[in-house]
Scaffold this motif. Structure first.
Motif, mmCIF file in Angstrom:
data_model
loop_
_atom_site.group_PDB
_atom_site.id
_atom_site.type_symbol
_atom_site.label_atom_id
_atom_site.label_comp_id
_atom_site.label_asym_id
_atom_site.label_seq_id
_atom_site.Cartn_x
_atom_site.Cartn_y
_atom_site.Cartn_z
ATOM 1 N N GLN A 1 -7.315 0.885 -3.144
ATOM 2 C CA GLN A 1 -6.799 1.276 -1.837
ATOM 3 C C GLN A 1 -7.795 2.184 -1.134
ATOM 4 O O GLN A 1 -8.451 3.007 -1.761
ATOM 5 C CB GLN A 1 -5.455 2.004 -1.986
ATOM 6 N N TYR B 1 -5.255 -2.323 1.232
ATOM 7 C CA TYR B 1 -4.794 -2.538 -0.143
ATOM 8 C C TYR B 1 -5.309 -3.890 -0.629
ATOM 9 O O TYR B 1 -5.166 -4.913 0.052
ATOM 10 C CB TYR B 1 -3.271 -2.511 -0.179
ATOM 11 N N GLY C 1 0.800 -1.217 0.000
ATOM 12 C CA GLY C 1 0.000 0.000 0.000
ATOM 13 C C GLY C 1 0.835 1.269 0.000
ATOM 14 O O GLY C 1 1.928 1.320 0.574
#
Length: 746
Positions: free
Chosen positions: A465, A435, A127
């Motif tokens: 995300q 994520y 992420g």
């Protein structure tokens, strides 16, 4: 620089660290001196079993047995054996940023540019706001068959965040044919420090002969401290305890079906850090070697957890089907002295916001704590060769949740007690990063002849995300701020192309072009100025590489050579706009040129000589003005913490003493040239460059029956050197240590 040239030239006359400690019997290594080591190493970096020599990419493979023989105990120890691999060392096991081929942007980098796998389990956070670059796993050697270091982007087979490459830990697997085990103890004394120890046991046991087996290992390692905290009067304040274990069960109900189920835990407790306080703006010790001045004895604690199940079915005529599901998590809590940075902020803000002054003798405790849990599934089909073609295709899914908490607490320096509320909490933030990624990948190799083939690969990945900053009850310098949430989605394709030519059975050459990326994300500034980017694009790399691998002199000499060029575009960096607002942006480009050489020579029976050499020139070629203001980076600056030259030599001699006893003698020489500590404009001239480091290790021992006794001296010459410097505090290398080790197989 003259030293670097001399050492690099010596590499050409010697020999590499892809040294394989061959198989073992009943937990005791078996040495085969006549075979070419590089030729016989089997790696799975390409997601299929191949000889290292035949893999058309730069890979360094180091076995767990060899790492243990050389006394490797930390990531830095084995990183210094691998060309192109380094680390932003933060002074304690389990922490730091992995750097491959110079791919890092300095202290402000918080997401990974090098991926980390344990077998098929991803241990890398992907992420955009994950803060995953702050941790470096430290696996115990009892659990390792080998470490494969894959150089250059691995985007088509391994996905996001492998811009510089990938580190893959390949663990040991159970054997259902026989029972065996090993116990090992070590006792260490540190120059100017305290004593430490390690105790470990491992066992392999068939449950159903040739069908079902279990393997288990457990350990406790106590690392001796050597850095003194002069503020508290504590000697050897940076001791650490590492403990954990691994269990794996392997079932082979049929000849074509293998099922592996494993679990791994590791806990690390660091009492302090290998710090040394410096005279401000210099690299001179303020209080003396290995001494620093935190007002309390701050440390860190880390927990790593991993579970995996992998099914391999080879019952299809066309190839094998492999399905893997994994769960990985880490939970990290760090504490450090941040008085010089944050107490002046509190002194300025408390009278304005709270109407009261900060008491004298106030200290600031920084408590950043990243955590992640990640589920991963991968299903792929690996074909057998079908005439002139072989191929692979698969589907990958991952879902991860990352949380990064930061608290800045104000305390009484004398007692360590928090100041009365509301003076105690200066900052409190929580950054989250959820994520989710789904990807499909494949590659195909076409054999023009048996000695000439071409390969193409592609991976398409889409991620979503959901990120947030500040979190509930956020405070910025005593001011409450609301939580902000940011959705983001993106897709990216990566590519691979290779040409491989094997002019003989003992030589393989290749050309390789590969791309990689690091996921982008949302602009997290709550009020970006006009023209500021609202979305941050992925940064991408293309790696162009040529290599030669071969064995010569009837297997007495093995080589592994590569030369490469990397283009890094749209680097994710911090920037300041004209009004002084801090932003995230795609702020510049960089290029990396490098050469890597590994050699192994076995000139006489029982003697193995190895050598590594690496040259890395990583530099910024374009940068936005706002990035220069925020980070100090300028065009032409070298990327931080990557030495231009690295060299490592090893020599190991086996001497037959009696029919039942063998003597062991060995040495390791490591050298790294000076390197930039940070960008030129971001630090004082005296702290801009870190000096070169040369260390020497010696080892000797005997093997008899199932027993081994070894005596090791690491950093024999007691070299004193710095690995990084920040805020007038240096991370210092470990001083000389002497270790006595005993192991027994059964």
């Amino acid at each position: 620089m003259q030293t670097a040239h001399v050492v690099a030239a010596a590499c050409l006359t010697m020999s590499s660290v892809a040294l394989a400690e061959q198989t073992s019997v009943n937990g005791t290594p078996r040495h085969e001196e006549s075979e070419s080591l590089l030729q016989e190493i089997i790696v799975t970096a390409s997601r299929r079993e191949e000889r290292l020599r035949d893999t058309p990419s730069a890979i360094t493979a180091i076995t767990g047995a060899n790492l243990e023989t050389m006394g490797v105990q930390s990531f830095r120890d084995y990183a210094s054996l691998v060309p192109g691999l380094s680390q932003r060392d933060t002074g304690a096991p389990g922490l730091g940023t992995i750097i491959l081929r110079g791919m890092n942007t300095g202290g402000q980098q918080t997401t990974n540019t090098t991926a980390y796998y344990v077998d098929d389990t991803v241990f890398t956070a992907s992420g955009f706001l994950s803060q995953g670059a702050l941790v470096t796993p430290e696996p115990e050697l009892a659990e390792i068959d080998r470490i494969e270091v894959l150089k250059g982007p691995q985007g088509t087979l391994y996905g996001a965040s492998s811009l510089g490459g990938l580190i893959r830990i390949v663990t040991k697997k159970p054997d259902a044919s026989e029972a065996y085990g090993n116990v090992r103890t070590e006792f260490t004394t540190m120059s100017g420090g305290e004593e430490g120890y390690m105790i470990r046991g491992s066992l392999n046991a068939p449950i159903v002969r040739d069908k079902l087996a279990i393997q288990a290992a457990g350990y406790k390692r106590s690392l001796p401290g050597f850095a003194d905290n002069v503020a508290t009067g504590t000697e050897d304040a940076n001791s650490s305890d590492l403990y954990g274990g691994r269990v794996v069960v392997r079932a082979t109900p049929t000849d074509d079906l293998t099922i592996d189920v494993s679990g791994l835990i590791q806990n690390i407790e660091n009492d302090g850090y290998s710090y040394e306080s410096l005279v401000p703006g210099t690299q001179r010790p303020l209080y003396g070697d290995y001494k620093y001045d935190h007002y309390r004895n701050f440390g860190s604690s880390l927990k790593y957890r991993l579970a995996n199940a992998t099914l391999t079915w080879a019952g299809l005529d066309a190839g094998s089907l492999i399905a893997s599901a994994s769960y990985a998590e880490y939970d990290v809590n760090t504490r450090s002295d941040a008085t010089s940075t944050y107490v002046p902020v509190a002194q300025a803000r408390a009278p304005v916001v709270l109407g009261t002054a900060i008491p004298a003798n106030t200290g600031a405790l920084a408590n950043p704590s990243p955590s992640m849990d990640k589920f991963t599934a991968d299903v792929r089909f690996v074909s057998n060769r079908m005439g002139p073609v072989e191929f692979m295709g698969g589907v990958f899914y991952t879902q991860e949740d990352s949380v990064y908490d930061i608290d800045i607490l104000l305390q009484d320096r004398a007692t360590g007690a928090n100041l009365p509320s509301p003076l105690d909490l200066l900052y409190h933030t929580q950054t989250t990063s959820d994520y989710e990624e789904l990807a499909g990948y494949g590659n195909l190799t076409y054999f023009i002849t048996d000695r000439l083939d071409i390969q193409g690969g592609i991976r398409y990945a889409r991620n979503e995300q959901r990120a947030s900053i500040r979190g509930p009850n956020a405070l910025y310098a005593y001011v409450s701020l609301p939580k902000l949430e940011f959705p983001f989605e993106d897709s990216q394709s990566t590519y691979l192309a290779t040409v491989r030519w094997r002019p003989s059975d003992s030589i393989s050459t290749y050309l390789r072009a590969a791309s990689g990326y690091r996921p982008g994300g949302p602009q997290t500034n709550s009020n970006p100025p006009p023209g500021a980017p609202l979305l941050i694009d992925p940064d991408t790399v293309w790696n162009y590489e040529a290599g030669v691998k071969g064995t010569f002199l009837d297997g007495a000499l093995s080589t592994n050579f590569s030369v490469y060029h990397i283009d890094w575009k749209k680097i994710q960096l911090n920037a300041l706009d004209a009004s002084g607002v801090l932003l995230q942006t795609n702020g510049g480009d960089a290029e990396v040129d490098g050469v890597e050489l590994e050699l192994i020579a076995q000139p006489i029976s029982g003697l193995t000589l190895t050598a590594n050499a690496g040259y890395t020139d990583a530099r910024i070629v374009s940068v936005l003005p706002g990035v220069s203001t925020a980070t100090g980076a300028r065009v032409g600056d070298n990327l931080p913490l990557t030495p231009e030259y690295t060299v490592a030599f090893t020599a190991d001699q086996r001497i037959s003493l009696t029919n039942d006893m063998t003597g062991l003698l060995g040495a390791t020489l490591r050298y790294q040239s000076d390197m930039p500590n940070n960008y030129a404009a971001s630090t004082t001239a005296a702290q801009r460059t870190l000096a070169s480091i040369t260390t020497v290790d010696l080892r000797g021992g005997v093997e008899f029956d199932r027993y081994t006794i070894q005596l090791r001296a690491q950093n024999l010459l007691n070299e004193h050197a710095y690995l990084s410097v920040a805020n007038n505090v240096a991370t210092v290398i470990q001083p000389r240590s002497i270790t006595l080790a005993f192991s027994a197989g059964f």
